[in-house]
Design a protein around this motif. Structure first.
Motif, short mmCIF file in Angstrom:
data_model
loop_
_atom_site.label_atom_id
_atom_site.label_comp_id
_atom_site.label_asym_id
_atom_site.label_seq_id
_atom_site.Cartn_x
_atom_site.Cartn_y
_atom_site.Cartn_z
N UNK A 194 9.74 -29.53 3.62
CA UNK A 194 8.53 -30.01 2.94
C UNK A 194 8.82 -30.43 1.50
N UNK A 195 9.43 -29.55 0.73
CA UNK A 195 9.65 -29.86 -0.68
C UNK A 195 10.68 -30.97 -0.87
N UNK A 196 11.74 -30.96 -0.06
CA UNK A 196 12.78 -31.96 -0.23
C UNK A 196 12.38 -33.33 0.29
N UNK A 197 11.59 -33.39 1.34
CA UNK A 197 11.17 -34.72 1.82
C UNK A 197 10.21 -35.36 0.83
N UNK A 198 9.31 -34.57 0.29
CA UNK A 198 8.41 -35.11 -0.74
C UNK A 198 9.21 -35.47 -1.99
N UNK A 199 10.09 -34.57 -2.41
CA UNK A 199 10.91 -34.82 -3.59
C UNK A 199 11.82 -36.03 -3.42
N UNK A 200 12.38 -36.20 -2.23
CA UNK A 200 13.27 -37.34 -1.99
C UNK A 200 12.49 -38.65 -2.01
N UNK A 201 11.29 -38.65 -1.44
CA UNK A 201 10.45 -39.86 -1.47
C UNK A 201 10.12 -40.24 -2.91
N UNK A 202 9.81 -39.24 -3.72
CA UNK A 202 9.53 -39.50 -5.14
C UNK A 202 10.79 -39.98 -5.84
N UNK A 203 11.94 -39.38 -5.52
CA UNK A 203 13.23 -39.81 -6.07
C UNK A 203 13.47 -41.30 -5.78
N UNK A 204 13.26 -41.70 -4.53
CA UNK A 204 13.46 -43.10 -4.16
C UNK A 204 12.51 -44.03 -4.91
N UNK A 240 22.22 -42.32 -0.34
CA UNK A 240 22.85 -41.55 0.74
C UNK A 240 23.56 -40.31 0.21
N UNK A 241 24.12 -40.42 -0.97
CA UNK A 241 24.78 -39.26 -1.57
C UNK A 241 23.76 -38.16 -1.84
N UNK A 242 22.57 -38.54 -2.31
CA UNK A 242 21.55 -37.54 -2.59
C UNK A 242 21.07 -36.86 -1.31
N UNK A 243 20.99 -37.58 -0.20
CA UNK A 243 20.64 -36.96 1.08
C UNK A 243 21.68 -35.89 1.43
N UNK A 244 22.95 -36.23 1.31
CA UNK A 244 24.02 -35.28 1.56
C UNK A 244 23.91 -34.08 0.62
#
Length: 142
Positions: free
Chosen positions: A25-35, A109-113
């Motif tokens: 939950x936190x990382x998917x929201x955070x990653x969307x905001x990151x993008x 992609x690096x941030x996903x890893x």
């Protein structure tokens, strides 16, 4: 040799699942905001730094109460949590510097890893160091 391997107990599996739910939950929201922020021109390392701090704060509350059911000293757990996340942040930043700046991989992609690498590291830190069910907290409550 294989017969000496110990399978995780039920409590550890439940903790891992709960940690995963909070993390997804936190990382998917955070990653969307990151993008969104990096797409709008924000730099990857500064964006990751700000979002890391926000996610870590949310994670302390939810992981302490729900994932690990920690009832130990709040301040000592908080100090250990900050230390663990400092290491996690350094790991995340190092991965970005090495793989993006030096090796030229796309930061997205690096941030996903990095999310998965840091999450695994932090689960172990939280379980055994930050929110332990051992003598660390018994001594800090005295």
């Amino acid at each position: 040799m294989l017969s000496s391997l110990k399978l995780p107990d039920r409590a550890s599996i439940i903790e891992l699942v709960r940690y995963g739910v909070i993390g997804v939950l936190t990382n998917s929201i955070g990653y969307a905001i990151y993008l969104l922020i990096t797409y709008a021109g924000g730099t990857p390392k500064i964006t990751m730094s700000i979002l890391y701090a926000i996610g870590a704060t949310i994670g302390f509350i939810s992981n302490r109460k729900w994932t690990f059911s920690h009832e130990g000293n709040l301040l000592s757990a908080g100090a250990r949590y900050v230390f663990a996340h400092t290491l996690g942040y350094c790991l995340n930043l190092s991965i970005l510097i090495i793989l993006v700046d030096h090796l030229g991989y796309p930061h997205q992609w690096v941030q996903v890893f990095s999310i998965f690498a840091v999450a695994g590291f932090l689960f172990l830190m939280f379980k055994f160091f930050v929110f332990p069910k051992t003598l660390i907290d018994q001594h800090s409550q005295a």
